[in-house]
Design a protein around this motif. Structure first.
Motif, PDB file in Angstrom:
ATOM      1  N   PRO A   6     -23.720 -38.675  -1.262  1.00 10.75           N
ATOM      2  CA  PRO A   6     -22.782 -38.096  -0.292  1.00 10.75           C
ATOM      3  C   PRO A   6     -21.325 -38.363  -0.672  1.00 10.75           C
ATOM      4  N   GLY A   7     -20.560 -37.289  -0.737  1.00  9.99           N
ATOM      5  CA  GLY A   7     -19.150 -37.371  -1.095  1.00  9.99           C
ATOM      6  C   GLY A   7     -18.871 -37.270  -2.585  1.00  9.99           C
ATOM      7  N   ALA A   8     -19.884 -37.431  -3.420  1.00 12.55           N
ATOM      8  CA  ALA A   8     -19.700 -37.400  -4.873  1.00 12.55           C
ATOM      9  C   ALA A   8     -19.759 -35.967  -5.396  1.00 12.55           C
ATOM     10  N   ILE A  18     -20.754 -29.308  -8.037  1.00 12.52           N
ATOM     11  CA  ILE A  18     -21.246 -29.363  -6.660  1.00 12.52           C
ATOM     12  C   ILE A  18     -20.823 -30.690  -6.052  1.00 12.52           C
ATOM     13  N   ARG A  19     -20.654 -30.681  -4.717  1.00  7.15           N
ATOM     14  CA  ARG A  19     -20.312 -31.900  -3.985  1.00  7.15           C
ATOM     15  C   ARG A  19     -21.364 -32.087  -2.901  1.00  7.15           C
ATOM     16  N   CYS A  20     -21.959 -33.274  -2.879  1.00  5.12           N
ATOM     17  CA  CYS A  20     -22.965 -33.589  -1.866  1.00  5.12           C
ATOM     18  C   CYS A  20     -22.265 -33.817  -0.533  1.00  5.12           C
ATOM     19  N   VAL A  21     -22.698 -33.068   0.481  1.00  6.88           N
ATOM     20  CA  VAL A  21     -22.117 -33.175   1.825  1.00  6.88           C
ATOM     21  C   VAL A  21     -22.972 -34.081   2.700  1.00  6.88           C
ATOM     22  N   SER A  22     -24.298 -33.909   2.620  1.00 12.02           N
ATOM     23  CA  SER A  22     -25.195 -34.739   3.426  1.00 12.02           C
ATOM     24  C   SER A  22     -26.595 -34.752   2.825  1.00 12.02           C
ATOM     25  N   VAL A  23     -27.390 -35.717   3.292  1.00 13.98           N
ATOM     26  CA  VAL A  23     -28.766 -35.873   2.839  1.00 13.98           C
ATOM     27  C   VAL A  23     -29.648 -35.974   4.080  1.00 13.98           C
ATOM     28  N   HIS A  35     -27.737 -31.343   1.046  1.00 16.08           N
ATOM     29  CA  HIS A  35     -26.802 -30.278   1.383  1.00 16.08           C
ATOM     30  C   HIS A  35     -25.547 -30.436   0.527  1.00 16.08           C
ATOM     31  N   CYS A  36     -25.200 -29.377  -0.184  1.00 10.14           N
ATOM     32  CA  CYS A  36     -24.059 -29.431  -1.098  1.00 10.14           C
ATOM     33  C   CYS A  36     -23.173 -28.214  -0.922  1.00 10.14           C
ATOM     34  N   THR A  37     -21.941 -28.361  -1.358  1.00 11.91           N
ATOM     35  CA  THR A  37     -21.046 -27.217  -1.508  1.00 11.91           C
ATOM     36  C   THR A  37     -20.827 -27.046  -3.001  1.00 11.91           C
TER      37      THR A  37
END
Length: 163
Positions: A6-8, A18-23, A35-37
């Motif tokens: 998350p956040g990386a 990609i950036r991890c938003v949540s797991v 969940h990624c953007t």
């Protein structure tokens, strides 16, 4: 080693940043969703406005995998000219000219590959489905060309440098 968390931000191999938003985890604590953007401007390695993330992430096939036999062929002889000077060529046989991996893990789609079909296994080389020993669901892959040629290094080290 850098991981997606998350956040990386990390580069998805052959794709984009990609950036991890949540797991999301299940009751047992196992990860079931990530969940990624993604940054569409970073496709193909372009990300001019910031560093390119810490490492690359290659997608695997997780638990859905098949077992296969993989034959890793190498040079038959340890010398470029095994019979040179009247020597017995059998003294130059490479004891490691064939290594068999009987429990290699492959993508499920490869388990039904037709005999004679050729593939590149990333970081390993080029392989061909054996036309004699492969059976449906039990493939045998023969390496035809490695990606790294250790023979060239060995010959290079023993040959005089050309000018």
């Amino acid at each position: 080693m850098f991981r997606l968390s998350p956040g990386a931000e990390i580069r998805l191999r052959w794709a984009c940043l990609i950036r991890c938003v949540s797991v999301v985890k299940n009751a047992a604590g196992d990860i079931v969703e990530v969940h990624c953007t993604w940054d569409p401007g970073s496709r193909g390695g372009d990300a001019p406005d910031r560093p390119a993330g810490q490492g690359h992430l290659a997608l695997g096939f997780g638990r859905a995998r098949q077992t296969a036999t993989v034959r890793l062929y190498d040079r038959l002889f340890t010398k470029a000219n095994p019979g040179e000077g009247g020597a017995d060529f059998r003294t130059c046989l490479n004891p490691n000219s064939l290594q068999v991996v009987s429990d290699a893990q492959i993508e499920p789609a490869l388990a039904e590959a037709a005999p004679g079909t050729r593939f590149q296994f990333e970081r390993l080389g080029y392989f061909c489905v054996d036309t004699v020993d492969s059976k449906p669901g039990q493939p045998v892959f023969n390496r035809t060309v490695p990606l790294r040629d250790s023979w060239a290094k060995m010959v290079e080290g023993s040959a005089p440098a050309s000018k």
